[in-house]
Write a protein that holds these residues in place. Structure first.
Motif, PDB file in Angstrom:
ATOM      1  N   GLY A 118      75.773  18.339  42.689  1.00  0.00           N
ATOM      2  CA  GLY A 118      76.657  18.429  41.536  1.00  0.00           C
ATOM      3  C   GLY A 118      76.407  17.326  40.530  1.00  0.00           C
ATOM      4  O   GLY A 118      76.381  17.556  39.314  1.00  0.00           O
ATOM      5  N   ASP A 119      76.211  16.116  41.028  1.00  0.00           N
ATOM      6  CA  ASP A 119      75.915  14.980  40.151  1.00  0.00           C
ATOM      7  C   ASP A 119      74.581  15.174  39.448  1.00  0.00           C
ATOM      8  O   ASP A 119      74.480  15.021  38.228  1.00  0.00           O
ATOM      9  N   TYR A 120      73.546  15.549  40.202  1.00  0.00           N
ATOM     10  CA  TYR A 120      72.222  15.742  39.614  1.00  0.00           C
ATOM     11  C   TYR A 120      72.234  16.876  38.589  1.00  0.00           C
ATOM     12  O   TYR A 120      71.619  16.772  37.524  1.00  0.00           O
ATOM     13  N   ALA A 121      72.910  17.964  38.893  1.00  0.00           N
ATOM     14  CA  ALA A 121      72.995  19.087  37.956  1.00  0.00           C
ATOM     15  C   ALA A 121      73.680  18.653  36.664  1.00  0.00           C
ATOM     16  O   ALA A 121      73.219  18.980  35.561  1.00  0.00           O
ATOM     17  N   GLU A 165      59.408  15.906  32.530  1.00  0.00           N
ATOM     18  CA  GLU A 165      60.054  15.075  31.502  1.00  0.00           C
ATOM     19  C   GLU A 165      61.521  14.838  31.839  1.00  0.00           C
ATOM     20  O   GLU A 165      62.041  13.728  31.702  1.00  0.00           O
ATOM     21  N   LEU A 166      62.190  15.871  32.276  1.00  0.00           N
ATOM     22  CA  LEU A 166      63.601  15.745  32.642  1.00  0.00           C
ATOM     23  C   LEU A 166      63.756  14.772  33.813  1.00  0.00           C
ATOM     24  O   LEU A 166      64.662  13.937  33.830  1.00  0.00           O
ATOM     25  N   SER A 167      62.868  14.849  34.769  1.00  0.00           N
ATOM     26  CA  SER A 167      62.871  13.937  35.910  1.00  0.00           C
ATOM     27  C   SER A 167      62.668  12.498  35.446  1.00  0.00           C
ATOM     28  O   SER A 167      63.348  11.575  35.906  1.00  0.00           O
ATOM     29  N   LEU A 202      65.065  18.371  41.641  1.00  0.00           N
ATOM     30  CA  LEU A 202      65.498  18.800  40.320  1.00  0.00           C
ATOM     31  C   LEU A 202      65.038  20.238  40.041  1.00  0.00           C
ATOM     32  O   LEU A 202      65.787  21.030  39.463  1.00  0.00           O
ATOM     33  N   GLU A 203      63.835  20.578  40.464  1.00  0.00           N
ATOM     34  CA  GLU A 203      63.336  21.947  40.284  1.00  0.00           C
ATOM     35  C   GLU A 203      64.246  22.951  40.986  1.00  0.00           C
ATOM     36  O   GLU A 203      64.575  23.999  40.426  1.00  0.00           O
ATOM     37  N   ALA A 241      71.292  16.389  34.699  1.00  0.00           N
ATOM     38  CA  ALA A 241      70.192  17.143  34.098  1.00  0.00           C
ATOM     39  C   ALA A 241      70.667  17.906  32.863  1.00  0.00           C
ATOM     40  O   ALA A 241      70.006  17.876  31.809  1.00  0.00           O
ATOM     41  N   LEU A 242      71.807  18.568  32.974  1.00  0.00           N
ATOM     42  CA  LEU A 242      72.302  19.336  31.827  1.00  0.00           C
ATOM     43  C   LEU A 242      72.755  18.416  30.693  1.00  0.00           C
ATOM     44  O   LEU A 242      72.579  18.761  29.517  1.00  0.00           O
TER      45      LEU A 242
END
Length: 150
Positions: free
Chosen positions: A7-10, A31-33, A43-44, A13-14
């Motif tokens: 949840g935190d990573y999502a 790039e996002l990483s 992340l993928e 990322a957004l």
């Protein structure tokens, strides 16, 4: 409630996609990483889940990557967390009994309280959008956020 790592990573990322929003320029997973410091393989997986939930779309090719599927003001933290973790609940305590038919002392009272707390938590997370998070990240006050949204 504890927000999971997913949840935190999502959310991170957004938020990164929202901060550099532009449908004409997708952001690659690499790039996002790099921007977020999140591990690329994990992340993928998260981005695929978010795509399945309709929160992001992907573009293929050398200049491909991910973009938000809708305006950041239309994406709430509750939607993001639910997309990767499932329904937002405080716990699985069951529904309160009807008409005082409690099986154990105090059980119905506590179930009712837990249900109210869960509802409050869901509503609170629904009150925050990615647009709100972008404004906060840019140091805007609530009054400035309101003016920008006009």
């Amino acid at each position: 409630m504890k927000v999971s790592t997913r949840g935190d990573y999502a959310s991170r990322a957004l938020l990164s996609l929202a901060l550099r929003r532009g449908p004409e320029k997708p952001t690659s997973v690499a790039e996002l990483s790099r921007r977020t410091g999140l591990p690329q393989p994990y992340l993928e997986q998260i981005l695929l889940t978010l795509k399945g939930a309709g929160l992001v779309t992907s573009r293929r090719g050398a200049c491909g990557g991910y973009v938000l599927s809708r305006d950041p003001a239309q994406i709430t933290l509750a939607q993001i967390i639910s997309a990767v973790d499932g329904p937002l609940t405080l716990g699985n305590f069951g529904a309160p009994h009807e008409n005082g038919a409690c099986e154990h002392e105090g059980q119905c009272v506590l179930r009712d309280v837990w249900a109210q707390v869960g509802n409050h938590m869901r509503e609170h997370l629904r009150s925050y959008t990615l647009a709100d998070m972008v404004a906060r990240a840019r140091g805007m006050t609530p009054d400035e956020q309101w003016v920008v949204g006009q």
